[in-house]
Enzyme design. Structure first.
Site, PDB file in Angstrom:
ATOM      1  N   HIS A 253      -3.488   7.022   6.184  1.00  0.00           N
ATOM      2  CA  HIS A 253      -2.024   7.003   6.275  1.00  0.00           C
ATOM      3  C   HIS A 253      -1.559   7.323   7.690  1.00  0.00           C
ATOM      4  CE1 HIS A 253      -1.863   7.690   1.633  1.00  0.00           C
ATOM      5  NE2 HIS A 253      -2.056   6.429   1.944  1.00  0.00           N
TER       6      HIS A 253
ATOM      7  N   ASN B 140       0.431  -1.618  -6.995  1.00  0.00           N
ATOM      8  CA  ASN B 140       0.308  -2.838  -6.181  1.00  0.00           C
ATOM      9  C   ASN B 140       1.572  -3.684  -6.111  1.00  0.00           C
ATOM     10  OD1 ASN B 140      -2.426  -2.357  -5.608  1.00  0.00           O
ATOM     11  ND2 ASN B 140      -3.112  -3.404  -7.470  1.00  0.00           N
TER      12      ASN B 140
ATOM     13  N   ARG C 200      -5.995  -1.021   2.924  1.00  0.00           N
ATOM     14  CA  ARG C 200      -5.534  -0.559   1.610  1.00  0.00           C
ATOM     15  C   ARG C 200      -6.064  -1.469   0.495  1.00  0.00           C
ATOM     16  NH1 ARG C 200       0.090  -0.407  -1.180  1.00  0.00           N
ATOM     17  NH2 ARG C 200      -0.083   1.477  -2.476  1.00  0.00           N
TER      18      ARG C 200
ATOM     19  N   HIS D 143      -7.948  -0.285  -2.949  1.00  0.00           N
ATOM     20  CA  HIS D 143      -7.498  -0.632  -4.303  1.00  0.00           C
ATOM     21  C   HIS D 143      -8.488  -1.538  -5.028  1.00  0.00           C
ATOM     22  CE1 HIS D 143      -2.964   0.573  -4.050  1.00  0.00           C
ATOM     23  NE2 HIS D 143      -3.776   1.504  -3.585  1.00  0.00           N
TER      24      HIS D 143
HETATM   25  C1  HEM Z   1      -5.158   9.742  -2.375  1.00  0.00           C
HETATM   26  C2  HEM Z   1      -4.672   8.718  -2.938  1.00  0.00           C
HETATM   27  C3  HEM Z   1      -3.671   7.783  -2.309  1.00  0.00           C
HETATM   28  C4  HEM Z   1      -2.380   7.616  -2.692  1.00  0.00           C
HETATM   29  C5  HEM Z   1      -1.658   8.340  -3.825  1.00  0.00           C
HETATM   30  C6  HEM Z   1      -1.818   6.615  -1.825  1.00  0.00           C
HETATM   31  C7  HEM Z   1      -0.530   6.124  -1.919  1.00  0.00           C
HETATM   32  C8  HEM Z   1       0.037   5.222  -1.064  1.00  0.00           C
HETATM   33  C9  HEM Z   1       1.403   4.771  -1.153  1.00  0.00           C
HETATM   34  C10 HEM Z   1       2.392   5.192  -2.207  1.00  0.00           C
HETATM   35  C11 HEM Z   1       1.610   3.905  -0.116  1.00  0.00           C
HETATM   36  C12 HEM Z   1       2.914   3.184   0.219  1.00  0.00           C
HETATM   37  C13 HEM Z   1       3.008   1.946  -0.627  1.00  0.00           C
HETATM   38  C14 HEM Z   1       4.354   1.277  -0.574  1.00  0.00           C
HETATM   39  O1  HEM Z   1       5.382   1.945  -0.470  1.00  0.00           O
HETATM   40  O2  HEM Z   1       4.383   0.047  -0.674  1.00  0.00           O
HETATM   41  C15 HEM Z   1       0.389   3.808   0.614  1.00  0.00           C
HETATM   42  C16 HEM Z   1       0.202   3.029   1.725  1.00  0.00           C
HETATM   43  C17 HEM Z   1      -0.989   2.928   2.402  1.00  0.00           C
HETATM   44  N1  HEM Z   1      -2.186   3.496   2.036  1.00  0.00           N
HETATM   45 FE1  HEM Z   1      -2.465   4.899   0.604  1.00  0.00          FE
HETATM   46  N2  HEM Z   1      -2.761   6.207  -0.924  1.00  0.00           N
HETATM   47  C18 HEM Z   1      -3.907   6.897  -1.190  1.00  0.00           C
HETATM   48  C19 HEM Z   1      -5.114   6.735  -0.538  1.00  0.00           C
HETATM   49  C20 HEM Z   1      -5.357   5.804   0.431  1.00  0.00           C
HETATM   50  C21 HEM Z   1      -6.672   5.446   0.929  1.00  0.00           C
HETATM   51  C22 HEM Z   1      -7.978   6.036   0.394  1.00  0.00           C
HETATM   52  C23 HEM Z   1      -6.489   4.509   1.894  1.00  0.00           C
HETATM   53  C24 HEM Z   1      -7.514   3.805   2.722  1.00  0.00           C
HETATM   54  C25 HEM Z   1      -8.692   4.282   3.025  1.00  0.00           C
HETATM   55  C26 HEM Z   1      -5.062   4.284   2.002  1.00  0.00           C
HETATM   56  C27 HEM Z   1      -4.466   3.447   2.915  1.00  0.00           C
HETATM   57  C28 HEM Z   1      -3.119   3.151   2.945  1.00  0.00           C
HETATM   58  C29 HEM Z   1      -2.503   2.354   3.987  1.00  0.00           C
HETATM   59  C30 HEM Z   1      -3.178   1.853   5.251  1.00  0.00           C
HETATM   60  C31 HEM Z   1      -1.170   2.189   3.632  1.00  0.00           C
HETATM   61  C32 HEM Z   1      -0.114   1.345   4.354  1.00  0.00           C
HETATM   62  C33 HEM Z   1      -0.287  -0.090   3.875  1.00  0.00           C
HETATM   63  C34 HEM Z   1       0.673  -1.105   4.479  1.00  0.00           C
HETATM   64  O3  HEM Z   1       1.400  -0.827   5.413  1.00  0.00           O
HETATM   65  O4  HEM Z   1       0.673  -2.243   3.950  1.00  0.00           O
HETATM   66  N3  HEM Z   1      -4.415   5.056   1.090  1.00  0.00           N
HETATM   67  N4  HEM Z   1      -0.559   4.624   0.017  1.00  0.00           N
END
Ligand code: HEM
Ligand SMILES: *[C@@H]1O[C@H](CO)[C@@H](O)[C@H](O)[C@H]1NC(C)=O
Ligand SMILES: *[C@@H]1O[C@H](CO)[C@@H](O)[C@H](O)[C@H]1NC(C)=O
Length: 321
Positions: free
Chosen positions: A206, A108, A75, A79
């Protein structure tokens, strides 16, 4: 430069062949127009041959006590790349007035994590080959290794990025939000040359990691306090696979921004068929995920004499800005 292809490729072997041809073509075109050269998978072969192994070892060590680390690291690369290109800007701490950190923007704050592991990778690399590997490349390498050690595909990461010397809080404030409409998400991806296939493939990340309950569709309605963590993929929470798309088909995606790829009125003509494809064919998902990660990693990198190789990922080297 927006390198990488918009062509989709079916198999890893194909991917490499197509990619090499593409890089040669780009290198030629870039030189002719005076653009910096494209990134290269062999960039550190002579200067820091152990780089990949060093990054891998630190991540493996870190995830023993923190199984979420691979998800958190990929992630960070996302970002980073969406804000000012893949230049390590996300890693900079506040150093006012010149540098305002991106770490506290809504996408973030209390959410982006894994920074101490990035510091550990940087320390290990500075011990092995001082001043060689950029923080921006550390995030790209960490993203690939994180996917691979979690059961996903592996690929040859393109390298040679240099680190920026500024942040961009305004741009970081516009990172994709879990409450964005499909149209908004598509616009934000198109702005960095990523299409619907990239949007669907990359959200497949995700398939692992955690989410705070207040940004899920359920919004902590089980009565749990804000900040309670839930699995993004409730079927196989720590495995990088295509189960995420199956969850979408069952209406079980955690984020509103996940589910819109299927539920939005415009989805049947755009993203929904791709969700169906990836749900039924993991190989198809993996091949496209790799191609999209390479495209994302190619967003406006600094190369050659631009930027610097930071000694500490949290700070620019000097105040010469
Ligand atoms: C389409 C747009 C995207 C949105 C709106 C989005 C949104 C989010 C949100 C809201 C979370 C949870 C954050 C939290 O509650 O702290 C999250 C977690 C995560 N996102 Fe996305 N995301 C997007 C695209 C991506 C992309 C492109 C990747 C990687 C290629 C990604 C990888 C991840 C991962 C692996 C997590 C879990 C991180 C952790 O456990 O620390 N996301 N995302
Ligand atoms: C980030 O989160 C902290 C802790 O919850 C909070 O005190 C702070 O105001 C937040 N920062 C911003 C810029 O929203
Ligand atoms: C979640 O629920 C809280 C408390 O009911 C509410 O204040 C908040 O607006 C909701 N958030 C979303 C995104 O719906």
């Amino acid at each position: 430069m927006m390198a990488a292809s918009s062509s989709r490729v079916p198999s890893p072997g194909w991917l490499l062949a197509a990619h090499c041809a593409l890089l040669l073509a780009l290198a030629g075109a870039g030189a002719a127009r005076g653009h910096p050269p494209a990134l290269s998978s062999t960039f550190y072969d002579a200067s820091c041959p152990g780089a990949h192994d060093v990054v891998r070892r630190v991540i493996q060590d870190a995830r023993v006590s923190d199984p979420r680390i691979p998800a958190s690291l990929i992630r960070l690369h996302f970002h980073d790349c969406f804000v000012n290109g893949c230049d390590g800007s996300l890693l900079l701490d506040d150093d006012l007035p010149a540098i305002r950190t991106e770490k506290t923007v809504p996408a973030n704050n209390n959410s982006a994590r894994g920074f101490p592991v990035v510091d550990g990778i940087k320390r290990a690399l500075e011990a092995a080959c001082p001043g060689i590997v950029s923080c921006a490349d550390i995030l790209a390498l960490a993203a690939e290794i994180s996917v691979e050690i979690s059961g996903g595909p592996s690929w040859r990461v393109l390298l040679g990025r240099r680190d920026g010397t500024k942040t961009n809080v305004e741009s970081a404030n516009k990172l994709p939000s879990p409450f964005d409409s499909l149209d908004k998400l598509q616009q934000k991806f198109r702005n960095v040359n990523l299409d619907d296939t990239d949007l669907v493939a990359l959200q497949g990340a995700h398939t692992f990691g955690k989410v705070r309950c207040q940004v899920t569709r359920e919004n902590c309605t089980a009565g749990q306090p804000e900040g309670t963590l839930e699995n993004l993929d409730q079927v196989t929470p720590n495995v990088f696979d295509n189960k995420y798309y199956g969850n979408l088909l069952h209406g079980q995606a955690q984020l509103p921004s996940d589910q819109v790829m299927l539920s939005d009125a415009a989805a049947p003509a755009t993203t929904a068929p791709i969700v169906h494809r990836f749900a039924s064919n993991q190989k198809d998902f993996f091949g496209n995920f790799v191609a999209s990660m390479i495209k994302m990693g190619n967003i406006s990198p600094l190369t050659e004499r631009d930027g610097e190789i930071r000694k500490n990922c949290r700070r620019v080297n000097s105040k010469g800005y």
